[in-house]
Design an enzyme around this catalytic site. Structure first.
Site, PDB file in Angstrom:
ATOM      1  N   LYS A  78     -38.487 -20.393 -53.054  1.00 22.33           N
ATOM      2  CA  LYS A  78     -39.645 -20.500 -52.972  1.00 22.33           C
ATOM      3  C   LYS A  78     -41.012 -19.923 -52.660  1.00 22.33           C
ATOM      4  O   LYS A  78     -40.893 -18.014 -53.193  1.00 22.33           O
ATOM      5  CB  LYS A  78     -39.969 -20.631 -51.203  1.00 22.33           C
ATOM      6  CG  LYS A  78     -41.153 -21.081 -50.340  1.00 22.33           C
ATOM      7  CD  LYS A  78     -40.391 -21.723 -48.752  1.00 22.33           C
ATOM      8  CE  LYS A  78     -40.620 -22.212 -48.122  1.00 22.33           C
ATOM      9  NZ  LYS A  78     -41.503 -22.270 -46.849  1.00 22.33           N
ATOM     10  N   SER A 153     -42.278 -27.066 -45.252  1.00 20.52           N
ATOM     11  CA  SER A 153     -42.469 -26.187 -46.113  1.00 20.52           C
ATOM     12  C   SER A 153     -42.213 -25.462 -47.105  1.00 20.52           C
ATOM     13  O   SER A 153     -42.712 -26.042 -48.396  1.00 20.52           O
ATOM     14  CB  SER A 153     -43.418 -25.432 -46.482  1.00 20.52           C
ATOM     15  OG  SER A 153     -42.341 -24.015 -45.100  1.00 20.52           O
ATOM     16  N   SER A 177     -38.836 -25.455 -41.761  1.00 25.24           N
ATOM     17  CA  SER A 177     -38.960 -26.036 -43.640  1.00 25.24           C
ATOM     18  C   SER A 177     -38.096 -25.814 -44.016  1.00 25.24           C
ATOM     19  O   SER A 177     -38.694 -25.631 -45.215  1.00 25.24           O
ATOM     20  CB  SER A 177     -40.003 -24.195 -43.342  1.00 25.24           C
ATOM     21  OG  SER A 177     -41.982 -25.318 -42.584  1.00 25.24           O
TER      22      SER A 177
END
Lengths: 486, 94
Positions: A78, A153, A177
């Site tokens: 990420k 996210s 997330s």
């Protein structure tokens, strides 16, 4: 054989047998990325040259007998985790040109274990969002249905695992997330106990809540990645100085005799009945495997959303004060501007709407006159939530709930209604507020074909229980083995 | 509690943000929605309840007081929007 359809365990076995080199596997995955990215947009930055260099090193490690289960297996990270020499943007214009001079501790651990990094995954800006629509570089699509969001996210990470454009991903979870996008994308997401995995090099959103963890296609693969990234980091003052257990052994534990609590507050009006049916069926499956299922109550659960959306923005407003146009990132300096004008111009142009909304909320709830009514009150209710879990874990070994009230929603459906968007996190937030480990794993599909997830929560540092329950469920079902047709 | 457009503008100034009129109007409406939802915490009597700032009570993380390598100056300055090789450069403040 489509190499990209393999799990980590399967790919690793081929590498170990010498039927395939890491360089060959990496080339195949780069082709897969090229074939899916136009539709999914799971990555912000691709690092094909680095990946091939790391793959060649992994092949050398293997030849020297130094290979572990992740050696030479391509992954994605990420874009909120610092990677030395590779852009780390947090999906923000603010950090568009930022190249960290160091790597996050967990990235260094993965590199030492022979990681091949294909690139950095798309996300909501600064990890704020539930749909990966708040990326300055454009949204990610859900591989199961390109009209749907992947969740957020860590949406790029979950979508990439579901699209098989990496074998595993590292996401971060501040209020759900990792678990919520994993649920929406039909993959496994594990948020470890706060402090289990080093947070050094994780760009801070809400420091008392943020925790990194794996997103994979199977529970067994999640155990493999956790084994590498878990452990004390003396350079992170929030890292727990505790030994790391053998997570592979936990997979063999089974659920016989384990007490699973089902909180009544997590089955609420307004929830999609398809989600409730799938989750209840999954609980029945676990009961059939020998678990003892008990109703429990978490009486303050209904306040978790309000507590979270005070505490997280408060911490965010403080953490994001560092983006001032001086040290790194975007800097806007209008002609003749003084320092204050430079700060204001930089921040107003660098942050997207959701980030601005949260900084504003956070600044307000921390400001003189409102601190006691909001921040302090929320911190007190956080104590009550933690006490609820402590009481529940005297009765049960793990808690079973839905991950989200609905399957993945359509892109654009909630972008103008932040309150509605925040409500989609209602089942995942309290796990972060209490610092507990939580896992999401696929347990069904809606009629639309969009996946549904099951959430498991356990006491602090009891990731082994989550892995045991998850593995038993995956041995008895095939939801995790179904592949998005992309 | 209701927040007015003037208060929103004041909070923006504290946060070093400049909002245009449309953004101020939108945020006033949305913050009122969100803060209205948060007011439900007022239902709970929390007198005597200690506040939690961290979910885990980790004892103070101490380490030896020893000099260790840190980022070299050129690395620390590598991402500086404006630097002179020795320092970050900002508009004159004095």
């Amino acid at each position: 054989m489509n190499y990209h359809d393999l799990t980590i365990a399967q790919a690793s076995q081929l590498l170990a047998k010498g039927e395939l080199s890491s360089v060959e596997l990496t080339k195949a995955m780069l082709e897969r990325v090229a074939a899916t990215e136009e539709r999914v947009h799971a990555y912000i930055t691709l690092t094909p040259e680095l990946a091939l260099e790391q793959a060649a090193n992994a092949d050398k490690m293997r030849a020297q007998g130094q290979a572990g289960p992740l050696t030479g297996v391509p992954a994605g990270v990420k874009d909120v985790l610092c990677t030395r020499g590779v852009a780390t943007t947090c999906a923000s214009r603010m950090l568009q040109n930022f190249t960290p001079p160091y790597s996050a501790t967990l990235v260094r651990k993965l590199e030492a274990a022979g990681m091949v990094m294909l690139g950095k995954h798309n996300m909501d800006e600064f990890a704020m969002g539930s749909s990966t629509e708040n990326s300055a570089f454009g949204p990610t699509s859900n591989p199961w249905d390109l009209r749907a969001v992947p969740g957020g996210s860590s949406g790029g990470s979950a979508a990439s695992v579901a699209a098989r454009s990496c074998f595993y991903a590292i996401g971060t979870d501040t209020g759900g997330s990792i678990r919520q996008p994993a649920s929406h994308c039909g993959v496994v997401g594990l948020k470890p106990t706060y402090g289990r995995v080093s947070r050094l090099g994780l760009v801070a959103f809400a420091s008392s809540l943020d925790q990194a963890g794996p997103i994979t296609r199977s529970v067994a693969d999640a155990a493999t990645v956790l084994q590498v990234i878990a452990g004390h980091d003396p350079a992170d003052s929030t890292s727990a100085p505790r030994p790391v257990p053998d997570y592979a052994a936990a997979l063999r534990r089974g659920v016989k005799g384990l007490r699973l609590g089902v909180p009544k507050e997590y089955f609420v009006a307004g929830m999609d009945p398809q989600v409730e049916d799938a989750v209840r069926a999954a609980i029945a499956t676990l009961e059939g495997l020998g678990a003892q299922v008990r109703p429990i109550s978490l009486p303050h659960a209904e306040y978790s959303l309000a507590v979270y959306y005070i505490i997280a923005p408060a911490e965010c407003s403080s953490n994001l004060a560092r983006y001032d146009g001086v040290k790194y990132g975007l800097s806007i300096r209008p002609e003749g501007a003084d320092l204050l004008e430079m700060y204001t111009a930089t921040r107003s142009q660098g942050f997207g709407k959701e980030v601005i909304r949260r900084i504003m909320l956070g600044t307000y709830v921390l400001s003189a006159g409102y601190y006691d009514a909001y921040y302090n009150k929320a911190s007190q209710v956080r104590t009550l939530l933690i006490e609820d879990f402590a009481a529940a874990f005297k009765e049960v070994d793990a808690i079973v709930t839905p991950v989200a009230p609905t399957p993945a929603f359509d892109k654009g459906q909630m972008t103008d209604d932040p309150m509605q968007m925040y409500l989609s996190d209602i089942f995942t937030l309290s796990c972060n507020l209490a610092g507990l480990p939580g896992m999401s794993l696929p347990c069904g599909f809606a009629q639309s074909g969009r996946p549904i997830g099951l959430q498991l929560m356990a006491p602090h540092f009891a990731e082994e229980t989550l892995l045991a329950v998850g593995q038993a469920f995956q041995e008895a079902t095939d939801f995790h083995a179904r592949l998005a047709a992309i | 509690m209701k927040i007015s457009a003037e208060e929103v503008a004041q909070v923006a100034a504290l946060a070093r943000l400049k909002l245009d009129e449309a953004m101020t109007t939108m945020l006033t409406e949305q913050m009122n929605d969100i803060l209205g939802y948060m007011d439900k915490l007022g239902e709970l009597d929390t007198s005597g309840v200690p506040a939690t700032n961290h979910a885990l009570t980790l004892t103070g993380a101490m380490r030896p007081d020893q000099i260790a390598p840190s980022l070299a100056r050129d690395e620390a300055l590598a991402n500086a929007p404006r630097g002179n090789g020795e320092s970050f450069v900002v508009p004159r403040v004095i």
